[in-house]
Design a protein around this motif. Sequence first.
Motif, PDB file in Angstrom:
ATOM      1  N   HIS A   1       0.860  -1.188   0.000  1.00 55.58           N
ATOM      2  CA  HIS A   1       0.000   0.000   0.000  1.00 55.58           C
ATOM      3  C   HIS A   1       0.895   1.236   0.000  1.00 55.58           C
ATOM      4  O   HIS A   1       1.602   1.515   0.968  1.00 55.58           O
TER       5      HIS A   1
ATOM      6  N   TYR B   1      -2.972   0.297  -3.969  1.00 50.44           N
ATOM      7  CA  TYR B   1      -2.866  -1.040  -3.393  1.00 50.44           C
ATOM      8  C   TYR B   1      -2.502  -2.025  -4.508  1.00 50.44           C
ATOM      9  O   TYR B   1      -3.167  -2.068  -5.549  1.00 50.44           O
TER      10      TYR B   1
ATOM     11  N   ALA C   1     -11.977   0.198   2.064  1.00 56.74           N
ATOM     12  CA  ALA C   1     -10.666   0.007   2.676  1.00 56.74           C
ATOM     13  C   ALA C   1     -10.664   0.639   4.063  1.00 56.74           C
ATOM     14  O   ALA C   1     -11.092   1.783   4.231  1.00 56.74           O
TER      15      ALA C   1
ATOM     16  N   GLU D   1      -8.189   1.064   7.753  1.00 57.97           N
ATOM     17  CA  GLU D   1      -6.852   0.905   8.304  1.00 57.97           C
ATOM     18  C   GLU D   1      -6.749   1.512   9.691  1.00 57.97           C
ATOM     19  O   GLU D   1      -7.393   2.520  10.003  1.00 57.97           O
TER      20      GLU D   1
ATOM     21  N   GLU E   1      -4.982  -3.668   8.160  1.00 63.41           N
ATOM     22  CA  GLU E   1      -5.846  -3.173   7.091  1.00 63.41           C
ATOM     23  C   GLU E   1      -6.868  -4.244   6.714  1.00 63.41           C
ATOM     24  O   GLU E   1      -6.553  -5.443   6.700  1.00 63.41           O
TER      25      GLU E   1
ATOM     26  N   THR F   1       0.185  -5.034   8.796  1.00 65.07           N
ATOM     27  CA  THR F   1       0.995  -4.108   8.005  1.00 65.07           C
ATOM     28  C   THR F   1       2.217  -3.631   8.775  1.00 65.07           C
ATOM     29  O   THR F   1       2.185  -3.488  10.001  1.00 65.07           O
TER      30      THR F   1
END
Length: 278
Positions: free
Chosen positions: A139, A157, A239, A241, A258, A271
């Motif tokens: 990402h 991504y 998405a 995060e 994520e 991540t």
Amino acid sequence: MKKIILAFCCTLLIVSGGYSQDKLNKSKSELNEKKDSNTGAGQQKTTSSSSSSSGDEGIGFLFLGLIGKAVAFTAGIAVIGHYGIENHLHFEQTEYPYYLPEHGNYFNAKVHDNGNINNFRFDLKDKFLYNNGNLFGNHLEAKLRPFQYLYMKADYYQLFEFQENTSDNLSLFYFNLGYDRIRLRRFNLGWTIGASYIANDVNKFGFSFGANAEYFSKNNVSFLAGAKWSFINDKPVHAYEIEGRFHRKNYFISVGFEHLDIASPNYNFATIGGGIYL
């Protein structure tokens, strides 16, 4: 920082389970499905009454107009803010978080001399996304901040999936205009609006909007949460995060989590990455 690394390891164990193969291909196939053209095909018969008077209609339109203006004003205050009474909306942008002690992205120029602070900023970060040995990705995020009021943000991504004899990949993009509705010295909260795009065998755009927030603690550690919602061909492309960042001068390292919804399949990733403020 040890607690953040421990949380990353726990997240890594959680997301590594429950994996099923061929998810990327399924996401792309569903996004390419044609819309159901039969929906709403039936004719709707409407009947109108001519008994209402033109005077009542005039009063009704006037009342609706007043209500509409009140709603628009209230929505504008909620989304943009009132620059006449909310002092934090005039806070300026720091060169990078913790450039001023215990300050994140914004500072009060009336309190701190900003003679040596450059309000133009370019934020760049990159994260490795890990689910297991068969599914992982990257990402990349770029954020251009010409001043404290608005910024432009792009997310890229790149997901990879490996099976016994084949491999697959998917490229997802978000292009957004961002605005921080709340700009305090240790906390900011805002929204984004723009477009999403999936390349490869899909090649379709969708409308996108989102929200994000970041809190800056006293020990050069910040915590960020963000979400982007979108639909492509009536299928969700979302998405989410969360991450912790340890800041050192104009760069940081991060660990987090994520979650992606791409059509019906969903993807969970631990991540780890870093970023720099230019």
